[in-house]
Enzyme design. Structure first.
Site, mmCIF file in Angstrom:
data_model
loop_
_atom_site.group_PDB
_atom_site.id
_atom_site.type_symbol
_atom_site.label_atom_id
_atom_site.label_comp_id
_atom_site.label_asym_id
_atom_site.label_seq_id
_atom_site.Cartn_x
_atom_site.Cartn_y
_atom_site.Cartn_z
ATOM 1 N N LEU A 98 0.614 -8.195 -9.733
ATOM 2 C CA LEU A 98 1.292 -8.640 -10.950
ATOM 3 C C LEU A 98 1.696 -7.473 -11.846
ATOM 4 O O LEU A 98 2.416 -7.654 -12.825
ATOM 5 C CB LEU A 98 0.406 -9.609 -11.728
ATOM 6 C CG LEU A 98 -0.988 -9.114 -12.152
ATOM 7 C CD1 LEU A 98 -0.950 -8.412 -13.486
ATOM 8 C CD2 LEU A 98 -1.958 -10.287 -12.211
ATOM 9 N N GLU B 111 0.819 -1.206 0.000
ATOM 10 C CA GLU B 111 0.000 0.000 0.000
ATOM 11 C C GLU B 111 0.857 1.262 0.000
ATOM 12 O O GLU B 111 0.494 2.275 -0.603
ATOM 13 C CB GLU B 111 -0.935 0.003 1.208
ATOM 14 C CG GLU B 111 -2.031 -1.040 1.179
ATOM 15 C CD GLU B 111 -1.581 -2.403 1.691
ATOM 16 O OE1 GLU B 111 -2.419 -3.307 1.781
ATOM 17 O OE2 GLU B 111 -0.385 -2.568 2.022
#
Length: 423
Positions: free
Chosen positions: A335, A61
């Site tokens: 990803l 984050e």
């Protein structure tokens, strides 16, 4: 009100055990033993009122928040920021984002007294919670003091939505007190509205705006040149995946590629190293070299990526990467960073945390999905030596570039709300 009171009581009772766990984790990560007063709102940074407060609980984050912070500074130079975190890796990464007049600290635990003291001390212009962080007492105390609360880069999987419905009396009330959620996808937006968020906008995913440092990618590619065989990476592996990976790896016929194994959590580096040795494979630790691997390290069966902040280096060194967290029912890892480094991905069946990005990468030919880690190892080893591998890499780069722009959209919305609040 009753549900929040019950939550508060349960959390107060759990606090002694929570602090014991912090102390235990601090054996390997000393950052967890720092500034415990901040965890209770008893102390905190000296920062003038009116800062933009961004909460990024962990490392992932915080990296996404960095793109939002860059956009905020582009749109409003001199903006003041307070960053809060929940993990030691997140806090360490956040420290590198601070400028003069900014500050960082732990987010207090979600007890009424702790968050009341915290909000009263910092008096922010706005609170921005990253991705999935919905804390009932924190949001209640902020809204009571007139601080608008946003959920940025917001995501809510169907699995999490089902769990949330079981606690609707607690989480639904908190969601209803948010000013707005800036969602990653239309599906996330729909589920957030159903969860009770009054206003939702689709802005895209900040992680597409994370541009890997060119120097790091180049360093990884230099390592790759020095290796006389293909390199297959396991990116951000999780507990329960490494043992299956190593079993599948040993079953590959000789000669095998080099396995670059990067665990998700630093506190597991030693445990994963023991697994590699127990599997009868030779091991080289990334932490053991400064510039590049030695001759003996180049000959190892496995490289252990036991360093922080070097994922672009690792993706640069890899011909293909297996996506950690997707081979166990954990929802997968990010990803997008791999794609931005030009590294094709082989993912497992469990990608609900990044469902749309996973499907987009598959549809554009930047990734492959398999149903087991054994199949993934075989496909990754084949792709690493595929004559079309450069085309896979080009498609990964194009996929990452196509979806950028979320950071400026979210930063503009945050600043609109700050200006509307007149703070």
């Amino acid at each position: 009100m009753f549900a929040r009171a019950m939550w508060s009581s349960a959390l107060r009772l759990a606090l002694p055990f929570v602090f014991l766990r912090l102390w235990w984790r601090g054996r390997r990560e000393p950052g967890y033993r720092l500034a415990w007063g901040e965890r209770l709102g008893l102390s905190g940074p000296a920062i003038a009122p009116g800062a933009i407060w961004i909460h990024a609980v962990s490392l992932g984050e915080t990296r996404a928040a960095a793109t939002l912070i860059d956009a905020l500074r582009r749109l409003r130079p001199g903006v003041r920021l307070l960053l809060t975190h929940g993990t030691a890796t997140g806090r360490a990464a956040g420290a590198a984002l601070l400028r003069e007049h900014d500050a960082s600290c732990w987010l207090p635990y979600d007890t009424p007294g702790a968050v009341r003291r915290f909000i009263g001390r910092i008096r922010p212009a706005v609170g921005v919670l990253m991705e999935t962080e919905v804390w009932p007492n924190l949001i209640h105390q902020a809204t009571q003091r007139g601080v608008p609360m946003l959920l940025a880069n917001a995501r809510l999987s169907e699995r999490s939505a089902r769990k949330g419905r079981r606690f609707a009396a607690l989480l639904g009330t908190a969601a209803g007190q948010l000013r707005i959620a800036l969602a990653q996808t239309a599906d996330d937006a729909r589920r957030l509205r159903e969860a009770g968020v009054p206003e939702v906008e689709v802005c895209g995913n900040l992680k597409f705006d994370m541009t890997p440092a060119a120097e790091q990618v180049a360093r990884g590619r230099a390592w790759r040149v020095s290796v006389a065989r293909p390199v297959v990476m396991m990116a951000s592996s999780r507990e329960g995946e490494e043992e299956l990976l190593l079993q599948a790896w040993r079953s590959l016929g000789a000669p095998r590629p080099l396995l670059l194994l990067v665990p998700r959590h630093p506190q597991r580096f030693d445990a994963v190293a023991r697994m590699v040795r127990a599997a009868g494979l030779s091991l080289a630790h990334r932490s053991a070299w400064q510039v590049g691997p030695s001759e003996s390290q180049l000959e190892a069966d496995v490289w252990l990526g036991d360093s922080l902040g070097e994922m672009p280096v690792y993706f640069g060194a890899a011909d293909v990467a297996l996506l950690g967290g997707s081979f166990a029912p954990l929802g997968g890892q990010n990803l997008i960073e791999a794609a931005a480094c030009g590294c094709p991905i082989v993912m497992g069946p469990h990608t609900f945390n990044f469902a749309q990005a996973a499907e987009q990468s598959l549809s554009t030919g930047a990734a492959i999905r398999v149903q087991s880690i054994a199949e993934g190892v075989r496909r990754a080893a084949a792709l690493a030596i595929d004559a079309d591998r450069s085309a896979w890499s080009a498609r990964a780069l194009a996929f990452a570039a196509e979806h950028r722009g979320a950071a400026l959209r979210m930063a503009s919305r945050v600043l609109q709300i700050v200006d509307a609040a007149g703070r």
